[in-house]
Motif scaffolding. Structure first.
Motif, PDB file in Angstrom:
ATOM      1  N   LEU A  76       9.732  21.244  17.979  1.00 30.80           N
ATOM      2  CA  LEU A  76       8.555  21.958  18.485  1.00 30.80           C
ATOM      3  C   LEU A  76       8.851  22.626  19.819  1.00 30.80           C
ATOM      4  CD1 LEU A  76       5.702  19.421  17.619  1.00 30.80           C
ATOM      5  CD2 LEU A  76       6.271  21.545  16.423  1.00 30.80           C
ATOM      6  N   GLU A  77       9.600  21.932  20.698  1.00 27.01           N
ATOM      7  CA  GLU A  77       9.928  22.497  22.005  1.00 27.01           C
ATOM      8  C   GLU A  77      10.871  23.693  21.856  1.00 27.01           C
ATOM      9  OE1 GLU A  77       9.999  23.024  26.156  1.00 27.01           O
ATOM     10  OE2 GLU A  77       8.589  22.126  24.734  1.00 27.01           O
ATOM     11  N   ILE A  78      11.812  23.601  20.930  1.00 29.28           N
ATOM     12  CA  ILE A  78      12.714  24.738  20.657  1.00 29.28           C
ATOM     13  C   ILE A  78      11.908  25.932  20.169  1.00 29.28           C
ATOM     14  CG2 ILE A  78      14.550  25.563  19.126  1.00 29.28           C
ATOM     15  CD1 ILE A  78      15.658  22.660  19.205  1.00 29.28           C
ATOM     16  N   GLU A  79      10.981  25.678  19.250  1.00 30.45           N
ATOM     17  CA  GLU A  79      10.144  26.757  18.724  1.00 30.45           C
ATOM     18  C   GLU A  79       9.265  27.352  19.810  1.00 30.45           C
ATOM     19  OE1 GLU A  79       8.061  24.910  15.529  1.00 30.45           O
ATOM     20  OE2 GLU A  79       9.758  25.051  14.121  1.00 30.45           O
ATOM     21  N   ARG A  80       8.776  26.497  20.736  1.00 30.97           N
ATOM     22  CA  ARG A  80       7.934  27.003  21.830  1.00 30.97           C
ATOM     23  C   ARG A  80       8.731  27.949  22.720  1.00 30.97           C
ATOM     24  NH1 ARG A  80       7.079  26.806  26.885  1.00 30.97           N
ATOM     25  NH2 ARG A  80       8.869  25.445  27.267  1.00 30.97           N
ATOM     26  N   ILE A  81       9.958  27.540  23.088  1.00 34.90           N
ATOM     27  CA  ILE A  81      10.798  28.382  23.951  1.00 34.90           C
ATOM     28  C   ILE A  81      11.100  29.711  23.271  1.00 34.90           C
ATOM     29  CG2 ILE A  81      13.096  28.585  24.993  1.00 34.90           C
ATOM     30  CD1 ILE A  81      13.012  25.546  25.452  1.00 34.90           C
ATOM     31  N   GLU A  82      11.432  29.637  21.969  1.00 31.37           N
ATOM     32  CA  GLU A  82      11.847  30.843  21.242  1.00 31.37           C
ATOM     33  C   GLU A  82      10.700  31.818  20.989  1.00 31.37           C
ATOM     34  OE1 GLU A  82      15.735  29.196  18.784  1.00 31.37           O
ATOM     35  OE2 GLU A  82      13.773  29.200  17.803  1.00 31.37           O
ATOM     36  N   THR A  83       9.469  31.398  21.266  1.00 30.12           N
ATOM     37  CA  THR A  83       8.322  32.296  21.082  1.00 30.12           C
ATOM     38  C   THR A  83       7.691  32.734  22.396  1.00 30.12           C
ATOM     39  OG1 THR A  83       6.897  30.352  20.771  1.00 30.12           O
ATOM     40  CG2 THR A  83       7.753  31.408  18.783  1.00 30.12           C
ATOM     41  N   THR A  84       8.239  32.301  23.547  1.00 29.89           N
ATOM     42  CA  THR A  84       7.700  32.736  24.846  1.00 29.89           C
ATOM     43  C   THR A  84       8.071  34.198  25.096  1.00 29.89           C
ATOM     44  OG1 THR A  84       9.669  31.985  26.034  1.00 29.89           O
ATOM     45  CG2 THR A  84       7.823  30.412  25.827  1.00 29.89           C
ATOM     46  N   LEU A 122      11.782  36.164  24.606  1.00 27.90           N
ATOM     47  CA  LEU A 122      11.878  37.354  23.756  1.00 27.90           C
ATOM     48  C   LEU A 122      12.282  38.582  24.575  1.00 27.90           C
ATOM     49  CD1 LEU A 122       8.699  36.777  21.548  1.00 27.90           C
ATOM     50  CD2 LEU A 122      11.079  36.508  20.856  1.00 27.90           C
ATOM     51  N   LYS A 123      11.743  38.694  25.829  1.00 25.86           N
ATOM     52  CA  LYS A 123      12.092  39.822  26.683  1.00 25.86           C
ATOM     53  C   LYS A 123      13.573  39.798  27.045  1.00 25.86           C
ATOM     54  CE  LYS A 123      10.729  42.051  31.046  1.00 25.86           C
ATOM     55  NZ  LYS A 123       9.844  41.953  32.240  1.00 25.86           N
ATOM     56  N   ALA A 124      14.065  38.619  27.421  1.00 24.37           N
ATOM     57  CA  ALA A 124      15.481  38.486  27.786  1.00 24.37           C
ATOM     58  C   ALA A 124      16.384  38.742  26.582  1.00 24.37           C
ATOM     59  CB  ALA A 124      15.732  37.086  28.350  1.00 24.37           C
ATOM     60  N   LYS A 125      15.976  38.259  25.409  1.00 21.50           N
ATOM     61  CA  LYS A 125      16.766  38.454  24.187  1.00 21.50           C
ATOM     62  C   LYS A 125      16.822  39.933  23.803  1.00 21.50           C
ATOM     63  CE  LYS A 125      17.020  36.958  19.351  1.00 21.50           C
ATOM     64  NZ  LYS A 125      16.346  36.162  18.280  1.00 21.50           N
ATOM     65  N   LYS A 175      16.254  42.540  25.765  1.00 21.83           N
ATOM     66  CA  LYS A 175      16.950  43.318  26.801  1.00 21.83           C
ATOM     67  C   LYS A 175      18.463  43.273  26.576  1.00 21.83           C
ATOM     68  CE  LYS A 175      17.553  43.692  31.813  1.00 21.83           C
ATOM     69  NZ  LYS A 175      17.193  43.105  33.136  1.00 21.83           N
ATOM     70  N   LEU A 176      18.988  42.069  26.287  1.00 23.22           N
ATOM     71  CA  LEU A 176      20.420  41.913  26.039  1.00 23.22           C
ATOM     72  C   LEU A 176      20.832  42.699  24.803  1.00 23.22           C
ATOM     73  CD1 LEU A 176      23.166  40.616  26.594  1.00 23.22           C
ATOM     74  CD2 LEU A 176      22.402  38.590  25.313  1.00 23.22           C
ATOM     75  N   ALA A 177      20.050  42.603  23.743  1.00 24.95           N
ATOM     76  CA  ALA A 177      20.376  43.302  22.504  1.00 24.95           C
ATOM     77  C   ALA A 177      20.349  44.817  22.702  1.00 24.95           C
ATOM     78  CB  ALA A 177      19.394  42.891  21.409  1.00 24.95           C
ATOM     79  N   GLU A 178      19.358  45.298  23.455  1.00 27.02           N
ATOM     80  CA  GLU A 178      19.245  46.745  23.694  1.00 27.02           C
ATOM     81  C   GLU A 178      20.416  47.273  24.508  1.00 27.02           C
ATOM     82  OE1 GLU A 178      15.453  47.193  25.514  1.00 27.02           O
ATOM     83  OE2 GLU A 178      14.335  46.799  23.659  1.00 27.02           O
ATOM     84  N   LEU A 179      20.804  46.527  25.557  1.00 26.76           N
ATOM     85  CA  LEU A 179      21.937  46.959  26.385  1.00 26.76           C
ATOM     86  C   LEU A 179      23.229  46.967  25.572  1.00 26.76           C
ATOM     87  CD1 LEU A 179      21.117  45.109  29.729  1.00 26.76           C
ATOM     88  CD2 LEU A 179      21.293  47.588  29.426  1.00 26.76           C
ATOM     89  N   GLN A 180      23.411  45.948  24.726  1.00 26.50           N
ATOM     90  CA  GLN A 180      24.615  45.896  23.885  1.00 26.50           C
ATOM     91  C   GLN A 180      24.636  47.076  22.913  1.00 26.50           C
ATOM     92  OE1 GLN A 180      23.975  41.924  22.390  1.00 26.50           O
ATOM     93  NE2 GLN A 180      25.570  41.055  23.700  1.00 26.50           N
ATOM     94  N   PHE A 207      17.867  30.359  28.878  1.00 26.54           N
ATOM     95  CA  PHE A 207      17.087  29.894  27.719  1.00 26.54           C
ATOM     96  C   PHE A 207      18.010  29.259  26.667  1.00 26.54           C
ATOM     97  CE2 PHE A 207      14.676  33.462  29.523  1.00 26.54           C
ATOM     98  CZ  PHE A 207      13.458  32.856  29.736  1.00 26.54           C
ATOM     99  N   GLU A 208      19.179  29.889  26.452  1.00 23.41           N
ATOM    100  CA  GLU A 208      20.125  29.345  25.471  1.00 23.41           C
ATOM    101  C   GLU A 208      20.559  27.941  25.837  1.00 23.41           C
ATOM    102  OE1 GLU A 208      23.253  32.355  25.190  1.00 23.41           O
ATOM    103  OE2 GLU A 208      22.638  32.660  23.105  1.00 23.41           O
TER     104      GLU A 208
END
Length: 562
Positions: free
Chosen positions: A131-139, A143-146, A148-153, A228-229
């Motif tokens: 549940l805690e993993i799912e909570r982090i992955e939906t904040t 999502l913004k950090a994920k 941003k990294l994907a867009e820059l790559q 986050f990772e």
């Protein structure tokens, strides 16, 4: 079905059994014919399953029943109580109707889902990590950090690719300019060359700047995302360790008694003794449950039998109401311990008679021999049994070179086997098997009527990892298997048939005959996919091959004994 005591699982027979002689030994549960008392007990249990209102479970027998179709293996064990009374116990494998405790049936060896158990508490704790993993992955921050990294790559990848294409096009353009200005004055050519060279350098510099800038931006974005990772990795690590610890504790609590009153856990049986992890569901089958209850309540085990109730899983062959041996991967290690201390029949498969008729030579010359193997005789030596066609041939032809046997037959199957006396002859015949230029025909008798006069069966096969050597139909991991057939006659609800295997998978003809997607008619005497009888009615009766010495095609036929 009746009980002496509502709290007891000791069931009394509804019909008179006083004239039935008790067996002198407890039956070997992996290869047996049900004792008459077991058959009566099973019939009474089946009657209860047909009429009971204690639970709702969809066995797939009634289209009006809701829920996922799940057939079940049930077990009965005839026992004698301390007063000398004969009765029986009943059990089911795994869970039924979402529960593992039901009226009339013995309880599980360990009830992991009992209210307040450490297992349920542990599951809740482990689920909190999820549940805690799912909570982090939906904040939003994650999502913004994920993103941003994907867009820059993606920007770096696309930008570098676009600029390289532009550089290549500009290079071609500069080459054209040089060609067009080849006849101008030397001093003008020198100035033009300097200008074009500078343009090339500027493009490379701009590409390096673009790449360096975005790599730096990606490093910063990756660093922000790594926060986050790292949190998620730590939670997953705690979850994995918690799950492993809970599993180990579960293994320790599944503790099985034996005939001497000694205990062994799943941890002792599998991890310590066999140096392997227990398979999923180990200890949840009928046989361990029945023996455990008998030992705990001072009931003497007399005989055991298990039968399938309901639809079979799509990949397997399970016939509704038919008796089956205990599974090997889960139950053999457990029951080997639990039966210690009881007077148990010897495994019938270990009592081969040493008759010469078991391997009869029907043709031989300086290159090959053709033999007729009897049913229930090994082609090659086993772990326990060493007498086999191969050992007999080694003794008969001590000067032969090469592996001797060119192919094999299942232990239960009788019929023709080719023997090569030289390594060259062996390779010659093997090539024919590989090229599928050797032709074979099998005779079989099937339980039931096959309506079509002829046809083909193409069903991919693989071994059942939980119950070797049983095979499954598997479209994902199975190997291609093809059989053609031709019906000879139909009589007394049985079908005599010729099988022509185009591939040579283990148990191919047996599974293709018995499976619902095949002929849905098991071979008579098939103790794995049908019902045990005097023998398996499958015989390799004819073979055609090119002789390694003469180069001529040769045919051999041997009549079946059934």
């Amino acid at each position: 079905m009746q009980q002496q005591d509502p709290k007891s699982k000791f069931l009394t027979f509804q019909q008179e059994i006083s004239q039935i002689v008790l067996p002198s030994q407890f039956n070997y549960p992996f290869y047996y014919e049900p004792h008459p008392l077991c058959i009566i007990a099973a019939d009474e249990l089946k009657e209860y399953l047909l009429n009971q209102t204690d639970f709702e479970h969809n066995f797939g027998l009634d289209s009006k029943t809701n829920g996922l179709v799940i057939g079940k293996m049930f077990g009965v064990m005839v026992v004698q109580n301390q007063e000398g009374k004969i009765g029986y116990l009943a059990a089911f494998s795994g869970k039924m109707a979402g529960r593992n405790n039901h009226q009339y049936f013995v309880p599980p060896v360990f009830d992991m889902r009992a209210e307040g158990s450490f297992f349920l508490t542990g599951e809740i704790e482990i689920h909190q990590f999820t549940l805690e993993i799912e909570r982090i992955e939906t904040t939003q921050e994650y999502l913004k950090a994920k993103n941003k990294l994907a867009e820059l790559q993606e920007t770096l990848k696309t930008g570098v690719s676009d600029r390289k294409v532009t550089i290549q096009l500009n290079k071609i353009n500069r080459k054209l300019i040089r060609h067009e200005n080849a006849l101008i004055k030397p001093e003008e050519i020198e100035n033009l060359e300097a200008e074009l060279s500078q343009l090339s350098k500027d493009e490379q510099i701009e590409l390096k700047k673009f790449t360096a800038y975005h790599k730096r931006a990606i490093e910063i974005a990756r660093s922000e995302f790594k926060v986050f990772e790292d949190q998620i990795f730590q939670l997953k690590d705690k979850r994995a360790k918690g799950s492993a610890a809970l599993q180990q504790r579960l293994f320790e609590n599944y503790a099985f008694l034996n005939g001497h009153g000694n205990k062994k856990s799943l941890l002792d049986i599998f991890v310590k003794d066999l140096r392997t992890q227990p398979p999923a569901g180990a200890g949840e089958c009928s046989a361990p449950k029945l023996l455990q209850y008998a030992f705990l309540h001072n009931l003497k085990p007399i005989a055991i039998a298990e039968f399938w109730w309901g639809q079979a899983p799509p990949a397997e062959v399970r016939m509704h109401g038919h008796f089956y041996p205990a599974c090997r991967s889960k139950c053999l290690p457990i029951l080997t311990h639990m039966l210690d201390g009881l007077d148990v029949e010897t495994n019938p498969l270990l009592s081969q008679a040493g008759s010469e008729e078991q391997v009869k030579v029907i043709f031989e010359d300086e290159y090959i021999a053709v033999v007729n193997k009897a049913a229930e005789f090994l082609s090659v030596p086993g772990i326990v049994l060493t007498d086999s066609v191969k050992t007999r041939m080694k003794a008969r032809y001590p000067d032969a070179t090469g592996p001797l046997l060119v192919h094999r037959l299942d232990m239960s199957t009788s019929g023709i086997l080719l023997i090569a006396k030289t390594e060259e002859a062996h390779k010659f015949l093997q090539r024919q098997f590989i090229n599928r230029s050797i032709h074979k025909r099998y005779l079989a008798v099937l339980e039931g009527i096959v309506e079509k006069d002829e046809g083909e069966i193409i069903l991919p096969m693989r071994v059942d990892l939980d119950d070797r050597p049983r095979q499954l139909i598997c479209y994902e991991h199975g190997k291609y298997a093809k059989t053609t057939y031709k019906v000879l006659d139909r009589k007394d609800n049985k079908t005599r048939i010729h099988f022509f295997p185009h591939t040579g998978r283990t148990h191919q003809l047996r599974l293709h005959a018995a499976h619902a997607l095949g002929l849905n008619a098991p071979i008579v005497g098939d103790d794995i996919y049908g019902e045990k009888s005097d023998r398996l009615h499958l015989h390799a009766e004819w073979i055609s091959f090119v002789h390694p010495g003469t180069g001529e095609r040769m045919e051999v036929e041997v009549e079946a004994a059934f």
